[in-house]
Design a protein around this motif. Structure first.
Motif, PDB file in Angstrom:
ATOM      1  N   UNK A  99       0.842  -1.200   0.000  1.00  0.00           N
ATOM      2  CA  UNK A  99       0.000   0.000   0.000  1.00  0.00           C
ATOM      3  C   UNK A  99       0.876   1.249   0.000  1.00  0.00           C
ATOM      4  N   UNK A 100       0.463   2.237  -0.779  1.00  0.00           N
ATOM      5  CA  UNK A 100       1.210   3.491  -0.872  1.00  0.00           C
ATOM      6  C   UNK A 100       0.798   4.497   0.193  1.00  0.00           C
ATOM      7  N   UNK A 101      -0.415   4.318   0.724  1.00  0.00           N
ATOM      8  CA  UNK A 101      -0.921   5.220   1.760  1.00  0.00           C
ATOM      9  C   UNK A 101      -1.866   4.435   2.655  1.00  0.00           C
ATOM     10  N   UNK A 102      -2.155   5.009   3.818  1.00  0.00           N
ATOM     11  CA  UNK A 102      -2.930   4.327   4.842  1.00  0.00           C
ATOM     12  C   UNK A 102      -3.791   5.359   5.554  1.00  0.00           C
ATOM     13  N   UNK A 103      -5.104   5.100   5.610  1.00  0.00           N
ATOM     14  CA  UNK A 103      -6.023   5.971   6.336  1.00  0.00           C
ATOM     15  C   UNK A 103      -6.849   5.085   7.258  1.00  0.00           C
ATOM     16  N   UNK A 104      -6.887   5.427   8.554  1.00  0.00           N
ATOM     17  CA  UNK A 104      -7.640   4.599   9.495  1.00  0.00           C
ATOM     18  C   UNK A 104      -9.077   5.099   9.639  1.00  0.00           C
ATOM     19  N   UNK A 105      -9.965   4.134   9.895  1.00  0.00           N
ATOM     20  CA  UNK A 105     -11.377   4.442  10.140  1.00  0.00           C
ATOM     21  C   UNK A 105     -11.565   4.660  11.629  1.00  0.00           C
ATOM     22  N   UNK A 106     -12.472   5.516  12.044  1.00  0.00           N
ATOM     23  CA  UNK A 106     -13.306   6.340  11.171  1.00  0.00           C
ATOM     24  C   UNK A 106     -12.446   7.394  10.476  1.00  0.00           C
ATOM     25  N   UNK A 107     -12.742   7.622   9.209  1.00  0.00           N
ATOM     26  CA  UNK A 107     -11.884   8.500   8.416  1.00  0.00           C
ATOM     27  C   UNK A 107     -12.212   9.967   8.656  1.00  0.00           C
ATOM     28  N   UNK A 108     -11.200  10.783   8.475  1.00  0.00           N
ATOM     29  CA  UNK A 108     -11.377  12.225   8.367  1.00  0.00           C
ATOM     30  C   UNK A 108     -11.552  12.480   6.869  1.00  0.00           C
ATOM     31  N   UNK A 109     -12.670  13.090   6.473  1.00  0.00           N
ATOM     32  CA  UNK A 109     -12.917  13.323   5.051  1.00  0.00           C
ATOM     33  C   UNK A 109     -11.811  14.179   4.428  1.00  0.00           C
ATOM     34  N   UNK A 110     -11.342  15.172   5.169  1.00  0.00           N
ATOM     35  CA  UNK A 110     -10.275  16.042   4.653  1.00  0.00           C
ATOM     36  C   UNK A 110      -8.988  15.241   4.442  1.00  0.00           C
ATOM     37  N   UNK A 111      -8.615  14.411   5.428  1.00  0.00           N
ATOM     38  CA  UNK A 111      -7.387  13.607   5.292  1.00  0.00           C
ATOM     39  C   UNK A 111      -7.522  12.599   4.164  1.00  0.00           C
ATOM     40  N   UNK A 112      -8.697  11.982   4.050  1.00  0.00           N
ATOM     41  CA  UNK A 112      -8.967  11.027   2.975  1.00  0.00           C
ATOM     42  C   UNK A 112      -8.712  11.688   1.617  1.00  0.00           C
ATOM     43  N   UNK A 113      -9.303  12.870   1.405  1.00  0.00           N
ATOM     44  CA  UNK A 113      -9.143  13.549   0.115  1.00  0.00           C
ATOM     45  C   UNK A 113      -7.719  14.074  -0.082  1.00  0.00           C
ATOM     46  N   UNK A 114      -7.054  14.491   0.992  1.00  0.00           N
ATOM     47  CA  UNK A 114      -5.649  14.904   0.867  1.00  0.00           C
ATOM     48  C   UNK A 114      -4.796  13.744   0.363  1.00  0.00           C
ATOM     49  N   UNK A 115      -5.009  12.548   0.914  1.00  0.00           N
ATOM     50  CA  UNK A 115      -4.260  11.360   0.485  1.00  0.00           C
ATOM     51  C   UNK A 115      -4.590  11.010  -0.963  1.00  0.00           C
ATOM     52  N   UNK A 116      -5.877  11.066  -1.320  1.00  0.00           N
ATOM     53  CA  UNK A 116      -6.288  10.774  -2.699  1.00  0.00           C
ATOM     54  C   UNK A 116      -5.594  11.732  -3.666  1.00  0.00           C
ATOM     55  N   UNK A 117      -5.654  13.024  -3.365  1.00  0.00           N
ATOM     56  CA  UNK A 117      -5.034  14.021  -4.256  1.00  0.00           C
ATOM     57  C   UNK A 117      -3.524  13.803  -4.366  1.00  0.00           C
ATOM     58  N   UNK A 118      -2.870  13.517  -3.244  1.00  0.00           N
ATOM     59  CA  UNK A 118      -1.420  13.307  -3.257  1.00  0.00           C
ATOM     60  C   UNK A 118      -1.064  12.090  -4.132  1.00  0.00           C
ATOM     61  N   UNK A 119      -1.814  11.001  -3.988  1.00  0.00           N
ATOM     62  CA  UNK A 119      -1.514   9.801  -4.772  1.00  0.00           C
ATOM     63  C   UNK A 119      -1.803  10.013  -6.256  1.00  0.00           C
ATOM     64  N   UNK A 120      -2.857  10.733  -6.575  1.00  0.00           N
ATOM     65  CA  UNK A 120      -3.184  10.983  -7.982  1.00  0.00           C
ATOM     66  C   UNK A 120      -2.189  11.946  -8.629  1.00  0.00           C
ATOM     67  N   UNK A 121      -1.600  12.828  -7.831  1.00  0.00           N
ATOM     68  CA  UNK A 121      -0.622  13.794  -8.361  1.00  0.00           C
ATOM     69  C   UNK A 121       0.757  13.177  -8.555  1.00  0.00           C
ATOM     70  N   UNK A 122       1.029  12.098  -7.829  1.00  0.00           N
ATOM     71  CA  UNK A 122       2.368  11.489  -7.882  1.00  0.00           C
ATOM     72  C   UNK A 122       2.655  10.837  -9.220  1.00  0.00           C
TER      73      UNK A 122
END
Length: 122
Positions: A99-122
């Motif tokens: 896995x390239x990133x890890x987000x624990x539940x319950x998720x923070x919506x902001x952190x979830x989207x920050x990780x998504x954006x970072x992975x898509x930009x890489x």
């Protein structure tokens, strides 16, 4: 053209939340409720990112991450694990599986989207 995200999650509420959130950010989303279908669908859908639950019946997210990382056509796709496992050793095990990133539940919506954006930009 919208970036494509494959969401692998067996919990219906979490699946809807992730898909709705990603679509609200103008991403193309393909949901998968059964992990046994994830690798095949990933080959067909060709996602730019996979959001992967770890605790699923039939096949675990860890097993799916390992399968995807061994598949030459899928190994370059970043994978973000989303899980209730929140211990340090859990994160290390999930990252060791590929896995390239890890987000624990319950998720923070902001952190979830920050990780998504970072992975898509890489």
């Amino acid at each position: 053209m919208a970036k494509r995200v494959l969401v692998v999650e067996d919990n219906e509420l979490n699946l809807k939340l992730f898909c709705d959130l990603l679509r609200a950010h103008e991403l193309a989303v393909e949901p998968v409720r059964d992990g046994r279908e994830a690798v095949t669908l990933a080959r067909e859908f060709r996602p730019d990112l996979v959001v992967m639950d770890i605790q699923m019946p039939h096949v675990t997210g860890l097993e799916l991450i390992q399968q995807m990382k061994l598949d030459i056509s899928l190994r370059a796709i970043p994978i973000m694990a989303v899980t209730a496992y929140s211990g340090r050793e859990d994160e290390e095990r999930i990252r060791a599986a590929g896995a390239n990133a890890y987000v624990s539940k319950p998720i923070s919506l902001a952190r979830f989207m920050d990780e998504v954006r970072a992975l898509l930009a890489a």
